[in-house]
Motif scaffolding. Structure first.
Motif, PDB file in Angstrom:
ATOM      1  N   THR A  21      36.700  27.622 -38.358  1.00 38.42           N
ATOM      2  CA  THR A  21      35.384  27.011 -38.525  1.00 38.42           C
ATOM      3  C   THR A  21      35.506  25.508 -38.302  1.00 38.42           C
ATOM      4  OG1 THR A  21      34.862  28.695 -40.161  1.00 38.42           O
ATOM      5  CG2 THR A  21      33.443  26.766 -40.125  1.00 38.42           C
ATOM      6  N   PRO A  22      34.692  24.938 -37.424  1.00 35.43           N
ATOM      7  CA  PRO A  22      34.845  23.519 -37.104  1.00 35.43           C
ATOM      8  C   PRO A  22      34.584  22.578 -38.284  1.00 35.43           C
ATOM      9  CG  PRO A  22      33.166  24.539 -35.704  1.00 35.43           C
ATOM     10  CD  PRO A  22      33.662  25.581 -36.637  1.00 35.43           C
ATOM     11  N   ILE A  23      33.702  22.971 -39.191  1.00 37.63           N
ATOM     12  CA  ILE A  23      33.382  22.103 -40.324  1.00 37.63           C
ATOM     13  C   ILE A  23      33.378  22.938 -41.603  1.00 37.63           C
ATOM     14  CG2 ILE A  23      31.615  20.668 -41.420  1.00 37.63           C
ATOM     15  CD1 ILE A  23      30.725  19.813 -38.636  1.00 37.63           C
ATOM     16  N   PRO A  65      28.974   6.260 -35.390  1.00 36.30           N
ATOM     17  CA  PRO A  65      29.191   7.599 -35.954  1.00 36.30           C
ATOM     18  C   PRO A  65      29.858   8.575 -34.985  1.00 36.30           C
ATOM     19  CG  PRO A  65      26.969   6.837 -36.434  1.00 36.30           C
ATOM     20  CD  PRO A  65      27.580   5.851 -35.490  1.00 36.30           C
ATOM     21  N   ASP A  66      29.459   8.529 -33.704  1.00 35.67           N
ATOM     22  CA  ASP A  66      30.057   9.447 -32.729  1.00 35.67           C
ATOM     23  C   ASP A  66      31.543   9.160 -32.538  1.00 35.67           C
ATOM     24  OD1 ASP A  66      27.626  10.722 -32.331  1.00 35.67           O
ATOM     25  OD2 ASP A  66      27.117   9.534 -30.558  1.00 35.67           O
ATOM     26  N   GLY A  67      31.891   7.903 -32.385  1.00 37.45           N
ATOM     27  CA  GLY A  67      33.292   7.525 -32.227  1.00 37.45           C
ATOM     28  C   GLY A  67      34.107   7.845 -33.466  1.00 37.45           C
ATOM     29  N   SER A  91      26.502  13.381 -35.995  1.00 37.26           N
ATOM     30  CA  SER A  91      27.605  13.272 -35.042  1.00 37.26           C
ATOM     31  C   SER A  91      28.599  14.405 -35.198  1.00 37.26           C
ATOM     32  CB  SER A  91      28.324  11.923 -35.222  1.00 37.26           C
ATOM     33  OG  SER A  91      27.437  10.871 -34.926  1.00 37.26           O
ATOM     34  N   LEU A  92      28.880  14.795 -36.414  1.00 39.24           N
ATOM     35  CA  LEU A  92      29.793  15.905 -36.648  1.00 39.24           C
ATOM     36  C   LEU A  92      29.204  17.214 -36.153  1.00 39.24           C
ATOM     37  CD1 LEU A  92      31.073  14.931 -40.183  1.00 39.24           C
ATOM     38  CD2 LEU A  92      32.395  14.911 -38.056  1.00 39.24           C
ATOM     39  N   LYS A  93      27.915  17.382 -36.349  1.00 43.43           N
ATOM     40  CA  LYS A  93      27.240  18.599 -35.895  1.00 43.43           C
ATOM     41  C   LYS A  93      27.331  18.747 -34.384  1.00 43.43           C
ATOM     42  CE  LYS A  93      22.769  20.871 -35.978  1.00 43.43           C
ATOM     43  NZ  LYS A  93      21.359  20.744 -36.317  1.00 43.43           N
ATOM     44  N   ALA A  94      27.210  17.630 -33.672  1.00 38.11           N
ATOM     45  CA  ALA A  94      27.275  17.650 -32.207  1.00 38.11           C
ATOM     46  C   ALA A  94      28.664  18.020 -31.750  1.00 38.11           C
ATOM     47  CB  ALA A  94      26.891  16.284 -31.645  1.00 38.11           C
TER      48      ALA A  94
END
Length: 94
Positions: A21-23, A65-67, A91-94
């Motif tokens: 699971t990614p998160i 946030p993305d970085g 950003s984490l969701k993306a």
């Protein structure tokens, strides 16, 4: 000290979710051991732990946030106190 820690009932399920699971989110009331559980879960993994109570880490997350979310692609990024930078969630969701 680690032997003095309580084994959390959720630890096994959390270990399983980290495999595919990614998160994985650990949430709960104050002072119940969320940060301790997180450190136990990543202890033997290729992981970078950041704490957004740290002003430098929080400022970096707010500025980009993305970085920030992409800073450790080779392993697991464990973020403690993520509620301090809510825009990081997108950003984490993306």
């Amino acid at each position: 000290m680690e032997s003095d820690l309580l084994r959390r009932n959720i630890a096994g399920l959390a270990e399983e979710t980290l495999v595919d699971t990614p998160i994985t989110v650990i949430s709960g009331a104050r002072q119940v051991g969320k940060s301790t559980l997180m450190r136990q879960l990543v202890r033997h993994r290729d992981a970078k732990v950041v704490n957004l109570d740290d002003l430098a880490d929080r400022s970096a997350a707010q500025a980009d946030p993305d970085g920030f979310a992409a800073q450790y692609p080779q392993g697991l990024l464990a973020i403690d106190e993520i509620q301090r930078v809510p825009e990081l969630l997108t950003s984490l969701k993306a």
